[in-house]
Design a protein around this motif. Structure first.
Motif, PDB file in Angstrom:
ATOM      1  N   ALA A 246      12.211   9.043  -7.977  1.00  0.00           N
ATOM      2  CA  ALA A 246      11.714   7.712  -7.651  1.00  0.00           C
ATOM      3  C   ALA A 246      10.201   7.646  -7.786  1.00  0.00           C
ATOM      4  CB  ALA A 246      12.122   7.353  -6.233  1.00  0.00           C
ATOM      5  N   ASN A 247       9.704   6.456  -7.776  1.00  0.00           N
ATOM      6  CA  ASN A 247       8.285   6.188  -7.843  1.00  0.00           C
ATOM      7  C   ASN A 247       7.588   6.842  -6.654  1.00  0.00           C
ATOM      8  OD1 ASN A 247       5.801   4.845  -7.370  1.00  0.00           O
ATOM      9  ND2 ASN A 247       6.448   3.235  -8.777  1.00  0.00           N
ATOM     10  N   ARG A 248       6.428   7.468  -6.927  1.00  0.00           N
ATOM     11  CA  ARG A 248       5.713   8.173  -5.860  1.00  0.00           C
ATOM     12  C   ARG A 248       5.324   7.214  -4.731  1.00  0.00           C
ATOM     13  NH1 ARG A 248       7.206  13.071  -5.999  1.00  0.00           N
ATOM     14  NH2 ARG A 248       8.762  12.247  -7.405  1.00  0.00           N
ATOM     15  N   GLN A 249       4.898   6.021  -5.123  1.00  0.00           N
ATOM     16  CA  GLN A 249       4.453   5.050  -4.106  1.00  0.00           C
ATOM     17  C   GLN A 249       5.562   4.770  -3.099  1.00  0.00           C
ATOM     18  OE1 GLN A 249       2.383   4.000  -7.080  1.00  0.00           O
ATOM     19  NE2 GLN A 249       0.813   4.925  -5.796  1.00  0.00           N
ATOM     20  N   GLN A 250       6.766   4.630  -3.677  1.00  0.00           N
ATOM     21  CA  GLN A 250       7.890   4.340  -2.793  1.00  0.00           C
ATOM     22  C   GLN A 250       8.152   5.505  -1.858  1.00  0.00           C
ATOM     23  OE1 GLN A 250      11.018   3.365  -5.475  1.00  0.00           O
ATOM     24  NE2 GLN A 250      10.032   1.458  -6.140  1.00  0.00           N
ATOM     25  N   ILE A 251       8.061   6.717  -2.417  1.00  0.00           N
ATOM     26  CA  ILE A 251       8.293   7.895  -1.573  1.00  0.00           C
ATOM     27  C   ILE A 251       7.258   7.948  -0.471  1.00  0.00           C
ATOM     28  CG2 ILE A 251       8.384  10.403  -1.545  1.00  0.00           C
ATOM     29  CD1 ILE A 251       9.329  10.288  -4.433  1.00  0.00           C
TER      30      ILE A 251
ATOM     31  N   ALA B 144       5.610   5.548   0.808  1.00  0.00           N
ATOM     32  CA  ALA B 144       5.814   4.468   1.781  1.00  0.00           C
ATOM     33  C   ALA B 144       6.847   4.858   2.827  1.00  0.00           C
ATOM     34  CB  ALA B 144       6.241   3.194   1.052  1.00  0.00           C
ATOM     35  N   LYS B 145       7.775   5.764   2.421  1.00  0.00           N
ATOM     36  CA  LYS B 145       8.848   6.125   3.355  1.00  0.00           C
ATOM     37  C   LYS B 145       8.470   7.294   4.260  1.00  0.00           C
ATOM     38  CE  LYS B 145      12.506   4.698   0.248  1.00  0.00           C
ATOM     39  NZ  LYS B 145      13.180   5.273  -0.914  1.00  0.00           N
TER      40      LYS B 145
END
Lengths: 654, 319
Positions: free
Chosen positions: B199-204, B206-207
């Motif tokens: 997945a996109n790093r940003q999404q990771i 964010a979690k």
């Protein structure tokens, strides 16, 4: 790693300097070809480095051509000269293909060998100094090939640094060199007993032909050495070393006759003085006879004592050999059978008419009184003749020319003409060849007889026995009293200027000392030196032992010096840890100096999985003691030390 | 490594230990295949130093900083440095408040516990100086009044390689303000594959859940300072420092401050590795990031500072 230009230049320079030690005795084509190849390679590397190493289509023909050229020149590949030309050619070829540090190392090592080969040709002072000088750039270059400790990856090592560490290293090697020089057991023959022109040095031979002695008299190499049981040599005038007795003259050459090999009859020889015991060490002559002092009382094993009191063996002497002999200086030798008398009076028919005439005149004048005839002849020599090593050339009637025209010569002329003159006057006479004199070496307590001491004299049948008459002594008494050197010194006419003479004398002295101290430091001298320290007759084993002990001490001192700083810093724990590292290194995993304990442990465990558990415990102990505490505690260190000693790396890990 | 050091258990409270390990693991799950660099980022944090990440654009400098921010429960500010950025833009300004009839200080983005200063070498030296001064003093002075920065104060700066256009290189004296300078380099083949497929790093990011707070960090810093550096280790550190001062290729070797930084970084490294004592390996792990940017070369050699610093490690023996 590729050589940089600095290293390449240094390599070429060092090898060229090595080659200069050989230029003198190389064939001209070799000098020229060598310089051309080295020069071409240097230019290529300097201006066209992108061409890289010399291609194989150039190297191969040169490599194959070299032995062919050597065989064309010498007819063989063996022997000192062809061998060294071959080696030098190979060195030049190696140099020409040197592109990497590895090549350069090989070239330099081989250059060292070639450099030492220069000493096989000449061992004089100049050549030795030349070789010693050429060693320095060789080592400097070797040093420059190695990276300096402070720039492990690159960066040019500078010349100054290489030179400094080389000079330091060579200086540090001097003590060990001296130890090796003094204690290294000497072989009776030099180690490099190369089949050289030395072998052709037969010394005094069994004939006496014109010019033969002149050659010997400028040859300073040793003929034999003598040690006396009493420790003292006889007087210089008594030092006649009889080689052979020559009986037959053919107008040109004196030779032995068959009858001379007859055995001595009982009663012919009466000894009138106490025998002198001595040991004679003869350099190889490739001949069969010895040179005993005057009259030997016995023959050594495998030698026979002939009627003329010479010692002739059964086979040629091809190695340095030592003989235990005994001689007397006062004796009475009789036994002139009619046949021998005839042999001692024979003269070649139709030669030297004026000599015959003078002999006949003396015979008449003195009425056959041998004593007076001898005196007349000696007076004639003393008054009218001069001693020179460069006499004028003699014609067909050589003895006539010498006696009545030139009147200058050396022992060969005097003894030959004297024997002829005696025979013409009806007095049995013969020629004895051998050596006269010798240099007393006080340090080594031995007498050194050189080839230049070669001499010829006469024996004349006087008062019913053979008596020695030395006509040379009548002309030039110092030849017998002081030795050949003194007699021949007047020959240096072309060095007239006093300062030049002084200089030459000093130089000669330096050379002489070099020869005495370095070149001729042989078994006898070694023993002489060791005797000063209470070592009598040191044998090979003792010398090896002394050598081993002395060099071990020096090496230990050097090691101590090198390790002193580390030793001061280390403690029990360090010693135990280093001990462990050494044992692991022996088991196949050495610790790099910069490697920390945990990284090392990881590597070791990969290699020795069976010991992993034990090793992890050991290393954990070490790490705790060394790093988890501000200072290791003594008890723990000792415990660790014991644990290390108990540890077995479990042998193989394969 | 930890198995061999069981003889001396780390004196770290279990909870703290767990938090630290989780934090490291969490950043590693975002920044793939860069365990050493992530470790060094935590070293910098625990040693109370600042971190400079120098590399090409796009290799994950900012991602690392964001992952750190998300993992640490700290106030976070990001400043993108540009050539027209002024000092007041980062430290704040005093504005006249008419109703109160006095100047009021409005803090800039520097007033955060974790500051990401992106591409600092794109700003002018004046602005760079303002940042670096704040980093050194832990406070800023505006109009004669000092304002303390929050604690902990941890700056993660990134910069592009100095040869890129439009950069103002940081002077050597200011580089010294950074405890470590690291570079990320391209990911390995496996890491890159995972990067491309997951997945996109940003999404990771964010979690992510923060797992270390300011108090934890303060405690860890105290623990790090207490890590044992034995006499043998100090010998080794001194050997390294002495070599930088005597080396032919180095004009100016490590300063005493650099030596302290090296030891502190090594201690933090040991703590992260789970030890309460320092090993030569710790010093070796942090030596290049600590020392390379502080060396001034003499020009005698051809190696750059990082290569040279690596070579220096091979020349000092561990006893």
């Amino acid at each position: 790693m590729r050589l940089n230009l600095h290293q390449f230049n240094l390599l070429n320079l060092a090898v060229l300097l090595v080659l200069t030690t050989h230029f003198g005795h190389l064939p001209l084509w070799m000098d020229a070809a060598g310089l051309a190849i080295v020069g071409a390679r240097w230019l290529q590397r300097r201006y066209r480095p992108q061409w890289g190493a010399t291609p194989v289509w150039i190297r191969l023909p040169l490599t194959l051509g070299l032995p062919v050229a050597v065989i064309a020149q010498y007819g063989t590949l063996l022997g000192l000269e062809p061998g060294s030309v071959l080696a030098i050619g190979m060195l030049i070829l190696k140099l020409s293909e040197s592109e990497k540090v590895r090549d350069a190392r090989a070239a330099l090592t081989f250059a060292g060998f070639v450099l030492m080969a220069a000493l096989l040709f000449e061992r004089n002072l100049i050549n030795a100094a030349h070789v010693a000088l050429a060693v320095v750039p060789l080592f400097v270059c070797m040093r420059a090939l190695e990276p300096r400790p402070t720039d492990a990856v690159g960066g040019g090592p500078d010349l100054w640094h290489s030179t400094r560490s080389t000079v330091l290293g060579l200086t540090a090697a001097i003590p060990l060199t001296l130890v090796v020089f003094v204690f290294m057991p000497r072989l009776a023959q030099p180690l490099w007993g190369a089949p050289s022109n030395e072998e052709a040095r037969t010394g005094v031979s069994d004939t006496m032909a014109p010019g033969q002695f002149a050659e010997l008299m400028v040859d300073d190499s040793p003929a034999f050495r003598v040690q006396f049981a009493s420790g003292q040599p006889p007087l210089p005038a008594q030092r006649y070393w009889r080689g052979l007795v020559l009986n037959r003259f053919d107008g040109l050459t004196w030779t032995r006759t068959e009858s001379a090999s007859a055995r001595l009859e009982d009663g012919d020889l009466k000894l009138l003085s106490a025998p002198i015991e001595y040991e004679l060490t003869l350099e190889p002559t490739q001949q069969r006879w010895l040179f005993p002092l005057d009259v030997p009382t016995r023959a050594p094993e495998r030698f026979a004592r002939n009627a003329d009191l010479t010692l002739v063996g059964f086979r040629p002497l091809s190695a340095v050999q030592r003989f235990s002999l005994s001689s007397v200086l006062e004796y009475r030798l009789e036994g002139l059978t009619p046949m021998r008398r005839q042999a001692a009076l024979n003269m070649p028919y139709g030669f030297n008419p004026r000599l015959q005439e003078l002999g006949a005149q003396w015979r008449q004048q003195y009425g056959g009184d041998a004593q007076r005839i001898v005196q007349a002849a000696l007076k004639l020599y003393h008054d009218e003749f001069s001693y020179t090593l460069t006499p004028p050339v003699l014609g067909r009637d050589g003895m006539d020319d010498f006696l009545f025209e030139t009147r200058a010569g050396y022992c060969e002329h005097f003894s030959s003409s004297f024997a002829n003159l005696m025979r013409a006057a009806g007095v049995p006479a013969r020629v004895v060849v051998g050596y006269q004199g010798g240099y007393w070496n006080a340090d080594g307590s031995y007498l050194l007889i050189r080839q230049s001491d070669a001499h010829a004299w006469n024996e004349v049948w006087l008062d019913g026995r053979w008596q020695r008459i030395d006509p040379t002594a009548a002309v030039r008494p110092e030849r017998v009293a002081l030795g050949s050197r003194a007699a021949n010194s007047g020959e240096t006419r072309w060095y007239r200027a006093q300062w030049l003479l002084d200089l030459r004398n000093r130089w000669d002295l330096a050379n002489q000392m070099w020869n005495e101290v370095i070149v001729q430091f042989d078994t006898l001298r070694q023993q002489g030196l060791l005797r000063n320290f209470g070592v009598e007759r040191a044998n090979w084993n003792q010398l090896a032992l002394a050598f081993g002990i002395a060099s071990s001490i020096l090496m230990l001192l050097g090691l101590y010096w090198a390790l002193r700083r580390e030793r001061q810093q280390s403690d029990t724990l360090d010693q135990a840890y280093h001990h462990l590292c050494r044992r692991l290194a022996a088991a196949g995993v050495a610790r790099a100096a910069q490697e920390g304990p945990i990284s090392y442990l990881r590597r070791v465990c990969q290699h020795l999985p069976q010991a992993a558990a034990e090793l992890e415990g050991l290393f954990a102990d070490y790490v705790r003691l060394r790093y988890a505490l501000p200072e290791p505690d003594a008890a723990g260190s000792r415990e660790f030390s014991r644990a290390v000693r108990r540890f077995k790396p479990a042998g193989n890990h394969s | 490594m930890t198995s061999t050091t069981s003889a001396t258990p780390a004196a770290l409270p279990a909870e703290l230990r767990t938090n630290l390990d989780r934090a490291v693991a969490q950043v590693n799950s975002v920044v793939l295949g860069k365990a050493a660099q992530v470790n060094l980022a935590f070293v910098s944090l625990l040693a109370a130093g600042h971190l400079l990440i120098e590399d090409l654009p796009g290799v994950g400098k900012t991602t690392l900083a964001h992952a750190l921010a998300a993992t640490l429960d700290l106030s976070f500010q990001r400043v993108q440095f540009t050539s027209d950025l002024l000092p007041s833009d980062i430290i704040g300004v005093s504005i006249f408040e008419r109703d109160q009839n006095r100047f009021e200080f409005h803090p800039g983005p520097l007033f955060a516990q974790l500051v990401l200063a992106d591409e600092i070498n794109r700003a002018t030296p004046k602005t760079q100086s303002a940042l670096l001064e704040a980093m050194a003093e832990q406070q800023v002075t505006v109009d004669g009044r000092s304002h303390a920065l929050p604690a902990p104060f941890f700056v993660v700066a990134t910069q592009n390689p100095l040869d890129l256009a439009g950069t103002y290189p940081l002077p050597d004296s200011q580089l010294d303000r950074f405890l470590l300078r690291i570079s990320l380099d391209y990911p390995s083949r496996e890491a890159e594959r995972e990067l491309l497929t997951s997945a996109n790093r940003q999404q990771i990011i964010a979690k992510l859940v923060p797992c270390m707070n300011a108090a934890d960090i303060q405690l860890l810093r105290e623990q790090a300072a207490a890590v044992v550096a034995s006499a043998a280790l100090i010998d080794y550190v001194q050997g390294l420092i002495a070599l930088t001062r005597a080396h032919a290729e180095i004009r100016i070797g490590l300063s005493p401050r650099a030596g302290l930084a090296l030891l502190m970084a090594a201690r933090s490294h040991a703590l992260i590795a789970g030890r309460n004592y320092c090993l030569p390996e710790d010093v070796q792990a942090v030596f290049v990031p600590v020392a390379a940017h502080r060396l001034t070369l003499s020009g005698a050699g051809t190696r750059d500072r990082v290569l040279l610093a690596k070579a220096l490690l091979n020349e000092v023996a561990v006893r």
